[in-house]
Design an enzyme around this catalytic site. Sequence first.
Site, short mmCIF file in Angstrom:
data_model
loop_
_atom_site.label_atom_id
_atom_site.label_comp_id
_atom_site.label_asym_id
_atom_site.label_seq_id
_atom_site.Cartn_x
_atom_site.Cartn_y
_atom_site.Cartn_z
N HIS A 105 48.48 34.05 62.02
CA HIS A 105 48.93 33.34 60.82
C HIS A 105 47.69 32.71 60.18
O HIS A 105 46.63 33.37 60.15
CB HIS A 105 50.04 32.33 61.13
CG HIS A 105 50.71 31.83 59.89
ND1 HIS A 105 50.62 30.53 59.47
CD2 HIS A 105 51.41 32.48 58.94
CE1 HIS A 105 51.26 30.40 58.30
NE2 HIS A 105 51.75 31.56 57.96
N HIS A 135 47.57 38.35 56.64
CA HIS A 135 47.00 37.13 57.22
C HIS A 135 45.73 37.36 58.04
O HIS A 135 44.99 36.41 58.29
CB HIS A 135 48.01 36.39 58.12
CG HIS A 135 48.96 35.52 57.41
ND1 HIS A 135 48.61 34.32 56.85
CD2 HIS A 135 50.29 35.68 57.13
CE1 HIS A 135 49.66 33.78 56.27
NE2 HIS A 135 50.70 34.58 56.41
N HIS A 145 59.41 40.48 53.89
CA HIS A 145 59.04 39.14 54.37
C HIS A 145 59.77 38.01 53.65
O HIS A 145 59.52 37.72 52.49
CB HIS A 145 57.53 38.91 54.25
CG HIS A 145 57.08 37.74 55.06
ND1 HIS A 145 56.72 37.85 56.39
CD2 HIS A 145 57.01 36.42 54.76
CE1 HIS A 145 56.41 36.65 56.85
NE2 HIS A 145 56.58 35.77 55.90
N GLU A 198 55.78 36.33 62.66
CA GLU A 198 54.59 36.06 61.85
C GLU A 198 53.61 35.16 62.59
O GLU A 198 53.61 33.95 62.45
CB GLU A 198 55.01 35.39 60.53
CG GLU A 198 53.87 35.28 59.55
CD GLU A 198 54.26 34.59 58.26
OE1 GLU A 198 55.33 33.94 58.21
OE2 GLU A 198 53.49 34.67 57.29
N ASP A 243 57.86 37.13 50.24
CA ASP A 243 57.56 35.77 50.74
C ASP A 243 58.57 34.77 50.18
O ASP A 243 58.28 33.58 50.07
CB ASP A 243 56.12 35.34 50.39
CG ASP A 243 55.48 34.53 51.51
OD1 ASP A 243 56.22 34.09 52.43
OD2 ASP A 243 54.26 34.33 51.48
N HIS A 246 53.24 41.13 53.72
CA HIS A 246 53.27 40.33 52.48
C HIS A 246 51.84 39.99 52.06
O HIS A 246 51.32 38.93 52.36
CB HIS A 246 54.15 39.09 52.64
CG HIS A 246 53.77 38.14 53.74
ND1 HIS A 246 53.51 38.54 55.02
CD2 HIS A 246 53.60 36.78 53.74
CE1 HIS A 246 53.21 37.49 55.77
NE2 HIS A 246 53.24 36.41 55.01
N ASP A 279 61.14 33.87 54.39
CA ASP A 279 61.05 32.72 55.29
C ASP A 279 62.34 31.91 55.36
O ASP A 279 62.31 30.75 55.78
CB ASP A 279 59.88 31.82 54.86
CG ASP A 279 58.55 32.38 55.33
OD1 ASP A 279 58.41 32.61 56.55
OD2 ASP A 279 57.66 32.62 54.51
#
Length: 410
Positions: free
Chosen positions: A177, A218, A51, A150, A355, A239, A53
Amino acid sequence: MRLIICLAFVGALVAVPVLVSTQQPASPAATSGVSPHARQVHDAAIVIDSHDDTTQRLLSEKGFDLGTRHENGNIDIPRMRDGGLDALFFSIWVPSDITGPPAVKKAMDQIDAVREAVRKHPNDLVIARTAADIRKAAAEHKIAALMGMEGGHMIDDDLGLLRDYASLGVRYLTLTHFKNNNWADSSTDKPAHNGLTPFGKDVVRELNRLGVMVDISHVADKTFYDALEVTKAPVIASHSSCRAIANHPRNMTDDMLRALGKNGGVVMINYEVSFLSEEYRVASEKQNGDVVTALAAMSKKCGGNEACSTLENARINTEAMKSGKLPKVQWEKIIEHIDHAVKMAGIDHVGLGSDFDGATMPLGLEDASKLPKITDALLKKGYSEQDVTKILGGNILRVMEAVERARTQN
Ligand SMILES: [Zn+2]
Protein backbone atom coordinates in the site's frame (compact mmCIF):
# COMPACT_ATOMS: atom_id res chain seq x y z
CA MET A 1 -37.59 -8.88 -17.75
CA ARG A 2 -39.76 -8.39 -14.70
CA LEU A 3 -42.24 -5.57 -14.68
CA ILE A 4 -43.82 -4.04 -11.67
CA ILE A 5 -47.14 -2.31 -12.12
CA CYS A 6 -47.56 0.70 -9.92
CA LEU A 7 -50.83 2.49 -9.59
CA ALA A 8 -50.64 6.22 -9.28
CA PHE A 9 -53.88 7.86 -8.27
CA VAL A 10 -54.77 11.16 -9.82
CA GLY A 11 -57.42 12.81 -7.72
CA ALA A 12 -59.63 10.32 -5.90
CA LEU A 13 -61.07 8.34 -8.81
CA VAL A 14 -58.72 8.02 -11.81
CA ALA A 15 -56.05 5.31 -11.71
CA VAL A 16 -53.10 5.61 -14.09
CA PRO A 17 -50.91 2.51 -14.45
CA VAL A 18 -47.17 3.24 -14.66
CA LEU A 19 -44.74 0.58 -15.84
CA VAL A 20 -41.41 0.43 -14.03
CA SER A 21 -38.80 -2.12 -15.06
CA THR A 22 -36.42 -3.35 -12.36
CA GLN A 23 -33.66 -3.75 -14.95
CA GLN A 24 -33.77 -0.19 -16.28
CA PRO A 25 -32.09 2.78 -14.62
CA ALA A 26 -34.42 4.02 -11.89
CA SER A 27 -33.12 7.54 -12.14
CA PRO A 28 -32.96 8.92 -15.69
CA ALA A 29 -31.16 12.03 -14.41
CA ALA A 30 -28.20 9.83 -13.47
CA THR A 31 -27.40 9.08 -17.08
CA SER A 32 -28.69 12.22 -18.77
CA GLY A 33 -26.84 12.95 -22.00
CA VAL A 34 -26.14 9.27 -22.62
CA SER A 35 -27.47 8.14 -26.00
CA PRO A 36 -29.90 5.19 -26.11
CA HIS A 37 -27.33 3.35 -28.26
CA ALA A 38 -24.58 3.87 -25.64
CA ARG A 39 -26.94 2.67 -22.91
CA GLN A 40 -27.66 -0.43 -24.99
CA VAL A 41 -23.93 -1.18 -25.49
CA HIS A 42 -23.33 -0.55 -21.78
CA ASP A 43 -26.14 -2.86 -20.67
CA ALA A 44 -25.07 -5.62 -23.05
CA ALA A 45 -21.48 -5.52 -21.71
CA ILE A 46 -20.26 -7.08 -18.48
CA VAL A 47 -19.12 -3.99 -16.57
CA ILE A 48 -16.46 -4.66 -13.94
CA ASP A 49 -14.85 -2.33 -11.41
CA SER A 50 -11.66 -3.74 -9.89
CA HIS A 51 -11.32 -1.46 -6.87
CA ASP A 52 -13.91 -0.18 -4.39
CA ASP A 53 -13.29 0.78 -0.77
CA THR A 54 -16.92 0.42 0.33
CA THR A 55 -15.80 -2.35 2.71
CA GLN A 56 -14.73 0.36 5.17
CA ARG A 57 -18.33 1.62 5.31
CA LEU A 58 -19.66 -1.92 5.78
CA LEU A 59 -17.44 -2.35 8.80
CA SER A 60 -17.32 1.00 10.55
CA GLU A 61 -20.54 2.83 9.66
CA LYS A 62 -23.30 1.72 11.95
CA GLY A 63 -26.48 0.86 10.07
CA PHE A 64 -24.88 1.19 6.62
CA ASP A 65 -26.85 -1.00 4.25
CA LEU A 66 -25.75 -1.67 0.67
CA GLY A 67 -29.42 -2.06 -0.29
CA THR A 68 -30.30 1.57 0.47
CA ARG A 69 -29.66 4.52 -1.84
CA HIS A 70 -27.29 6.97 -0.14
CA GLU A 71 -26.69 10.67 -0.65
CA ASN A 72 -22.99 10.35 0.17
CA GLY A 73 -20.28 7.93 -0.97
CA ASN A 74 -20.26 6.27 -4.38
CA ILE A 75 -21.56 2.72 -4.09
CA ASP A 76 -24.78 0.96 -3.09
CA ILE A 77 -27.03 -1.53 -4.86
CA PRO A 78 -29.52 1.03 -6.27
CA ARG A 79 -26.72 3.14 -7.75
CA MET A 80 -24.86 0.09 -9.08
CA ARG A 81 -28.11 -0.97 -10.78
CA ASP A 82 -28.57 2.52 -12.25
CA GLY A 83 -25.02 2.45 -13.58
CA GLY A 84 -25.22 -1.08 -14.97
CA LEU A 85 -22.30 -2.29 -12.84
CA ASP A 86 -22.13 -6.10 -13.03
CA ALA A 87 -19.14 -6.93 -10.83
CA LEU A 88 -16.95 -5.19 -8.30
CA PHE A 89 -13.91 -6.06 -6.25
CA PHE A 90 -14.39 -5.02 -2.62
CA SER A 91 -11.02 -3.93 -1.27
CA ILE A 92 -9.73 -5.61 1.89
CA TRP A 93 -7.52 -2.81 3.19
CA VAL A 94 -5.74 -2.06 6.44
CA PRO A 95 -3.45 1.03 6.69
CA SER A 96 0.25 0.19 6.19
CA ASP A 97 1.24 1.16 9.73
CA ILE A 98 -0.98 -1.57 11.21
CA THR A 99 1.01 -4.80 10.88
CA GLY A 100 1.29 -8.29 12.40
CA PRO A 101 -1.69 -10.05 14.05
CA PRO A 102 -3.77 -6.84 14.42
CA ALA A 103 -3.63 -6.35 10.61
CA VAL A 104 -4.63 -9.99 10.07
CA LYS A 105 -7.60 -9.64 12.46
CA LYS A 106 -8.78 -6.48 10.69
CA ALA A 107 -8.42 -8.13 7.27
CA MET A 108 -10.46 -11.15 8.47
CA ASP A 109 -13.17 -8.83 9.84
CA GLN A 110 -13.43 -7.14 6.43
CA ILE A 111 -13.66 -10.44 4.54
CA ASP A 112 -16.48 -11.38 6.88
CA ALA A 113 -18.18 -7.99 6.41
CA VAL A 114 -18.21 -8.40 2.62
CA ARG A 115 -19.54 -11.95 2.81
CA GLU A 116 -22.24 -10.92 5.30
CA ALA A 117 -23.32 -7.96 3.13
CA VAL A 118 -23.72 -10.34 0.19
CA ARG A 119 -25.66 -12.81 2.37
CA LYS A 120 -28.09 -10.00 3.33
CA HIS A 121 -28.91 -9.27 -0.33
CA PRO A 122 -29.26 -12.63 -2.08
CA ASN A 123 -31.46 -11.22 -4.87
CA ASP A 124 -28.92 -8.61 -5.90
CA LEU A 125 -25.47 -9.85 -4.88
CA VAL A 126 -23.52 -13.07 -5.17
CA ILE A 127 -19.93 -13.95 -4.17
CA ALA A 128 -17.76 -14.67 -7.21
CA ARG A 129 -14.27 -16.11 -7.43
CA THR A 130 -13.72 -16.74 -11.14
CA ALA A 131 -14.44 -15.20 -14.54
CA ALA A 132 -17.06 -17.94 -15.05
CA ASP A 133 -18.74 -16.91 -11.77
CA ILE A 134 -18.95 -13.31 -13.02
CA ARG A 135 -20.50 -14.37 -16.34
CA LYS A 136 -23.01 -16.58 -14.49
CA ALA A 137 -23.96 -13.75 -12.10
CA ALA A 138 -24.47 -11.35 -15.02
CA ALA A 139 -26.70 -13.89 -16.78
CA GLU A 140 -28.79 -14.09 -13.59
CA HIS A 141 -28.96 -10.27 -13.33
CA LYS A 142 -26.99 -10.32 -10.08
CA ILE A 143 -24.00 -8.19 -9.17
CA ALA A 144 -20.86 -10.30 -8.62
CA ALA A 145 -18.96 -9.41 -5.45
CA LEU A 146 -15.27 -10.24 -5.42
CA MET A 147 -12.46 -9.38 -3.03
CA GLY A 148 -9.01 -7.94 -3.60
CA MET A 149 -6.47 -7.49 -0.79
CA GLU A 150 -4.79 -4.08 -0.89
CA GLY A 151 -1.41 -4.38 0.81
CA GLY A 152 0.99 -7.31 1.21
CA HIS A 153 1.57 -6.44 4.89
CA MET A 154 -1.73 -8.24 5.68
CA ILE A 155 -0.14 -11.64 4.93
CA ASP A 156 2.19 -11.03 7.91
CA ASP A 157 5.17 -12.48 5.97
CA ASP A 158 3.43 -15.87 5.90
CA LEU A 159 2.63 -17.78 2.69
CA GLY A 160 0.27 -20.02 4.71
CA LEU A 161 -1.84 -16.99 5.55
CA LEU A 162 -1.80 -16.00 1.87
CA ARG A 163 -3.23 -19.44 1.05
CA ASP A 164 -5.91 -18.97 3.74
CA TYR A 165 -6.97 -15.62 2.24
CA ALA A 166 -7.11 -17.22 -1.21
CA SER A 167 -9.37 -19.98 0.07
CA LEU A 168 -11.69 -17.35 1.60
CA GLY A 169 -12.12 -15.76 -1.82
CA VAL A 170 -9.40 -13.10 -2.14
CA ARG A 171 -8.74 -12.81 -5.90
CA TYR A 172 -5.85 -10.36 -6.04
CA LEU A 173 -3.08 -9.14 -3.77
CA THR A 174 -1.78 -5.58 -4.18
CA LEU A 175 1.86 -6.13 -3.24
CA THR A 176 2.13 -2.92 -1.16
CA HIS A 177 0.00 0.00 0.00
CA PHE A 178 1.37 3.52 0.72
CA LYS A 179 4.37 2.22 2.70
CA ASN A 180 7.01 -0.45 2.07
CA ASN A 181 6.44 -3.79 3.76
CA ASN A 182 9.13 -6.30 4.75
CA TRP A 183 9.47 -7.62 1.20
CA ALA A 184 8.41 -4.97 -1.32
CA ASP A 185 8.95 -1.26 -1.95
CA SER A 186 6.00 1.12 -2.34
CA SER A 187 5.79 4.02 -4.83
CA THR A 188 5.08 6.46 -1.98
CA ASP A 189 7.91 5.47 0.41
CA LYS A 190 11.74 5.62 0.36
CA PRO A 191 13.28 2.58 -1.39
CA ALA A 192 14.39 -0.04 1.16
CA HIS A 193 14.63 -3.34 -0.74
CA ASN A 194 15.46 -2.31 -4.32
CA GLY A 195 12.05 -3.65 -5.41
CA LEU A 196 11.13 -7.18 -4.31
CA THR A 197 13.20 -9.22 -1.82
CA PRO A 198 13.68 -12.99 -2.47
CA PHE A 199 10.64 -13.61 -0.21
CA GLY A 200 8.69 -11.01 -2.22
CA LYS A 201 9.45 -13.00 -5.36
CA ASP A 202 8.18 -16.15 -3.58
CA VAL A 203 4.93 -14.28 -2.86
CA VAL A 204 4.51 -13.61 -6.60
CA ARG A 205 5.21 -17.27 -7.42
CA GLU A 206 2.72 -18.45 -4.77
CA LEU A 207 0.06 -16.06 -6.11
CA ASN A 208 0.60 -17.56 -9.59
CA ARG A 209 0.31 -21.08 -8.17
CA LEU A 210 -2.90 -20.21 -6.33
CA GLY A 211 -4.49 -18.50 -9.35
CA VAL A 212 -4.68 -15.20 -7.45
CA MET A 213 -3.88 -12.08 -9.48
CA VAL A 214 -0.70 -10.10 -8.76
CA ASP A 215 -1.67 -6.42 -8.41
CA ILE A 216 1.05 -3.84 -9.02
CA SER A 217 -0.94 -0.68 -8.17
CA HIS A 218 0.83 1.26 -5.36
CA VAL A 219 4.21 -0.47 -5.84
CA ALA A 220 7.52 1.26 -6.63
CA ASP A 221 8.59 1.16 -10.27
CA LYS A 222 11.40 -1.30 -9.45
CA THR A 223 8.93 -3.59 -7.62
CA PHE A 224 6.75 -3.54 -10.77
CA TYR A 225 9.64 -4.61 -13.03
CA ASP A 226 10.75 -7.30 -10.52
CA ALA A 227 7.18 -8.68 -10.37
CA LEU A 228 6.99 -8.78 -14.19
CA GLU A 229 10.25 -10.73 -14.32
CA VAL A 230 9.04 -13.37 -11.86
CA THR A 231 5.36 -13.81 -12.78
CA LYS A 232 4.22 -16.62 -15.04
CA ALA A 233 0.77 -15.05 -15.52
CA PRO A 234 -0.51 -11.62 -16.58
CA VAL A 235 -0.60 -9.04 -13.76
CA ILE A 236 -3.06 -6.22 -13.07
CA ALA A 237 -2.89 -2.64 -11.88
CA SER A 238 -6.21 -2.66 -10.01
CA HIS A 239 -6.47 1.14 -9.69
CA SER A 240 -3.76 3.22 -11.41
CA SER A 241 -3.73 5.95 -14.05
CA CYS A 242 -1.13 7.49 -16.41
CA ARG A 243 1.92 9.40 -15.17
CA ALA A 244 2.35 11.14 -18.53
CA ILE A 245 -0.89 13.05 -17.76
CA ALA A 246 -0.67 13.41 -13.96
CA ASN A 247 2.84 13.09 -12.58
CA HIS A 248 2.10 11.15 -9.38
CA PRO A 249 4.24 8.13 -8.43
CA ARG A 250 0.99 6.13 -7.97
CA ASN A 251 0.46 6.37 -11.72
CA MET A 252 2.23 4.29 -14.39
CA THR A 253 4.86 5.62 -16.79
CA ASP A 254 4.49 4.98 -20.52
CA ASP A 255 7.28 2.42 -20.34
CA MET A 256 5.44 0.57 -17.52
CA LEU A 257 2.20 0.65 -19.55
CA ARG A 258 3.97 -0.84 -22.57
CA ALA A 259 5.58 -3.53 -20.39
CA LEU A 260 2.20 -4.35 -18.84
CA GLY A 261 0.73 -4.74 -22.34
CA LYS A 262 3.54 -7.12 -23.30
CA ASN A 263 2.90 -9.16 -20.14
CA GLY A 264 -0.74 -9.57 -21.23
CA GLY A 265 -1.99 -7.74 -18.15
CA VAL A 266 -4.45 -4.88 -17.68
CA VAL A 267 -4.34 -1.39 -16.16
CA MET A 268 -7.61 -0.41 -14.50
CA ILE A 269 -7.93 3.40 -14.59
CA ASN A 270 -8.32 5.16 -11.21
CA TYR A 271 -10.74 8.15 -10.95
CA GLU A 272 -9.03 9.91 -7.98
CA VAL A 273 -8.69 13.58 -8.99
CA SER A 274 -5.00 13.87 -7.92
CA PHE A 275 -4.16 10.96 -10.18
CA LEU A 276 -6.25 12.33 -13.08
CA SER A 277 -5.21 15.99 -13.25
CA GLU A 278 -1.70 17.46 -12.99
CA GLU A 279 -3.13 20.94 -12.38
CA TYR A 280 -5.22 19.66 -9.44
CA ARG A 281 -2.36 17.54 -8.06
CA VAL A 282 0.08 20.49 -7.96
CA ALA A 283 -2.49 22.91 -6.46
CA SER A 284 -3.73 20.46 -3.86
CA GLU A 285 -0.21 19.42 -2.81
CA LYS A 286 0.60 23.09 -2.25
CA GLN A 287 -2.48 23.44 -0.05
CA ASN A 288 -2.70 20.13 1.82
CA GLY A 289 0.44 18.16 1.04
CA ASP A 290 0.45 14.96 -1.00
CA VAL A 291 -2.78 12.90 -1.13
CA VAL A 292 -1.04 10.33 1.11
CA THR A 293 -0.27 12.98 3.78
CA ALA A 294 -3.77 14.49 3.50
CA LEU A 295 -5.43 11.10 3.99
CA ALA A 296 -3.19 10.26 6.98
CA ALA A 297 -4.08 13.59 8.64
CA MET A 298 -7.80 13.00 8.06
CA SER A 299 -7.55 9.47 9.41
CA LYS A 300 -6.11 10.88 12.63
CA LYS A 301 -8.97 13.41 12.84
CA CYS A 302 -11.48 10.56 12.38
CA GLY A 303 -9.86 8.47 15.14
CA GLY A 304 -8.79 5.74 12.71
CA ASN A 305 -12.28 5.33 11.23
CA GLU A 306 -11.27 4.96 7.58
CA ALA A 307 -14.81 5.30 6.17
CA CYS A 308 -15.11 8.68 7.91
CA SER A 309 -11.63 9.63 6.72
CA THR A 310 -12.12 8.98 3.00
CA LEU A 311 -15.70 10.32 2.82
CA GLU A 312 -14.78 13.49 4.71
CA ASN A 313 -11.67 13.99 2.59
CA ALA A 314 -13.71 13.57 -0.61
CA ARG A 315 -16.39 15.96 0.67
CA ILE A 316 -13.85 18.70 1.46
CA ASN A 317 -12.02 18.29 -1.87
CA THR A 318 -15.25 18.34 -3.88
CA GLU A 319 -16.35 21.47 -2.01
CA ALA A 320 -12.96 23.09 -2.78
CA MET A 321 -13.34 22.27 -6.49
CA LYS A 322 -16.88 23.65 -6.59
CA SER A 323 -15.95 26.88 -4.78
CA GLY A 324 -12.86 27.43 -6.91
CA LYS A 325 -10.31 26.87 -4.10
CA LEU A 326 -8.90 23.98 -6.12
CA PRO A 327 -8.96 23.46 -9.90
CA LYS A 328 -12.10 21.71 -11.13
CA VAL A 329 -11.46 18.21 -12.46
CA GLN A 330 -14.18 17.09 -14.88
CA TRP A 331 -15.06 13.43 -15.44
CA GLU A 332 -13.85 13.54 -19.07
CA LYS A 333 -10.28 13.31 -17.68
CA ILE A 334 -11.00 9.61 -17.14
CA ILE A 335 -11.50 9.25 -20.91
CA GLU A 336 -8.16 10.99 -21.54
CA HIS A 337 -6.39 8.45 -19.29
CA ILE A 338 -8.19 5.49 -20.86
CA ASP A 339 -7.23 6.74 -24.33
CA HIS A 340 -3.58 7.29 -23.38
CA ALA A 341 -3.33 3.87 -21.71
CA VAL A 342 -4.84 2.27 -24.83
CA LYS A 343 -2.20 4.01 -27.00
CA MET A 344 0.63 2.76 -24.75
CA ALA A 345 -0.51 -0.69 -23.59
CA GLY A 346 -3.00 -1.65 -26.32
CA ILE A 347 -6.79 -1.95 -26.51
CA ASP A 348 -6.71 -5.37 -24.79
CA HIS A 349 -4.97 -4.02 -21.70
CA VAL A 350 -7.15 -1.25 -20.19
CA GLY A 351 -10.13 -1.35 -17.81
CA LEU A 352 -11.91 0.48 -14.96
CA GLY A 353 -10.69 0.60 -11.33
CA SER A 354 -12.62 3.54 -9.88
CA ASP A 355 -11.37 3.67 -6.26
CA PHE A 356 -15.01 4.48 -5.36
CA ASP A 357 -15.48 5.22 -1.65
CA GLY A 358 -11.71 5.56 -1.28
CA ALA A 359 -10.96 8.70 -3.29
CA THR A 360 -12.24 12.08 -4.50
CA MET A 361 -14.26 11.64 -7.68
CA PRO A 362 -14.12 14.10 -10.59
CA LEU A 363 -17.13 16.36 -11.21
CA GLY A 364 -19.77 14.57 -13.27
CA LEU A 365 -18.83 11.06 -12.17
CA GLU A 366 -19.94 11.30 -8.56
CA ASP A 367 -20.95 7.67 -8.15
CA ALA A 368 -21.53 4.29 -9.82
CA SER A 369 -24.81 5.46 -11.39
CA LYS A 370 -22.82 7.68 -13.82
CA LEU A 371 -20.79 4.84 -15.40
CA PRO A 372 -22.76 4.80 -18.71
CA LYS A 373 -21.26 8.26 -19.42
CA ILE A 374 -17.89 6.53 -19.94
CA THR A 375 -19.40 4.20 -22.56
CA ASP A 376 -21.11 7.13 -24.29
CA ALA A 377 -17.89 9.19 -24.40
CA LEU A 378 -15.75 6.30 -25.72
CA LEU A 379 -18.27 5.60 -28.51
CA LYS A 380 -18.38 9.30 -29.40
CA LYS A 381 -14.57 9.29 -29.52
CA GLY A 382 -14.75 6.60 -32.19
CA TYR A 383 -14.10 3.45 -30.18
CA SER A 384 -15.96 0.45 -31.61
CA GLU A 385 -18.65 -1.34 -29.56
CA GLN A 386 -16.29 -4.31 -29.30
CA ASP A 387 -13.43 -2.18 -27.97
CA VAL A 388 -15.66 -0.40 -25.46
CA THR A 389 -16.90 -3.79 -24.22
CA LYS A 390 -13.28 -4.85 -23.65
CA ILE A 391 -12.55 -1.75 -21.57
CA LEU A 392 -15.79 -2.08 -19.56
CA GLY A 393 -14.89 -5.59 -18.38
CA GLY A 394 -13.82 -7.91 -21.19
CA ASN A 395 -10.13 -7.29 -20.63
CA ILE A 396 -10.10 -8.07 -16.91
CA LEU A 397 -12.22 -11.18 -17.57
CA ARG A 398 -9.58 -12.36 -20.06
CA VAL A 399 -6.79 -11.76 -17.52
CA MET A 400 -8.72 -13.61 -14.81
CA GLU A 401 -9.09 -16.59 -17.15
CA ALA A 402 -5.36 -16.53 -18.00
CA VAL A 403 -4.46 -16.41 -14.30
CA GLU A 404 -6.88 -19.29 -13.60
CA ARG A 405 -5.26 -21.33 -16.42
CA ALA A 406 -1.74 -20.61 -15.10
CA ARG A 407 -2.89 -22.06 -11.77
CA THR A 408 -3.86 -25.44 -13.21
CA GLN A 409 -0.60 -25.64 -15.17
CA ASN A 410 1.48 -25.43 -11.99
ZN1 LIG B 1 -5.30 2.30 -3.17
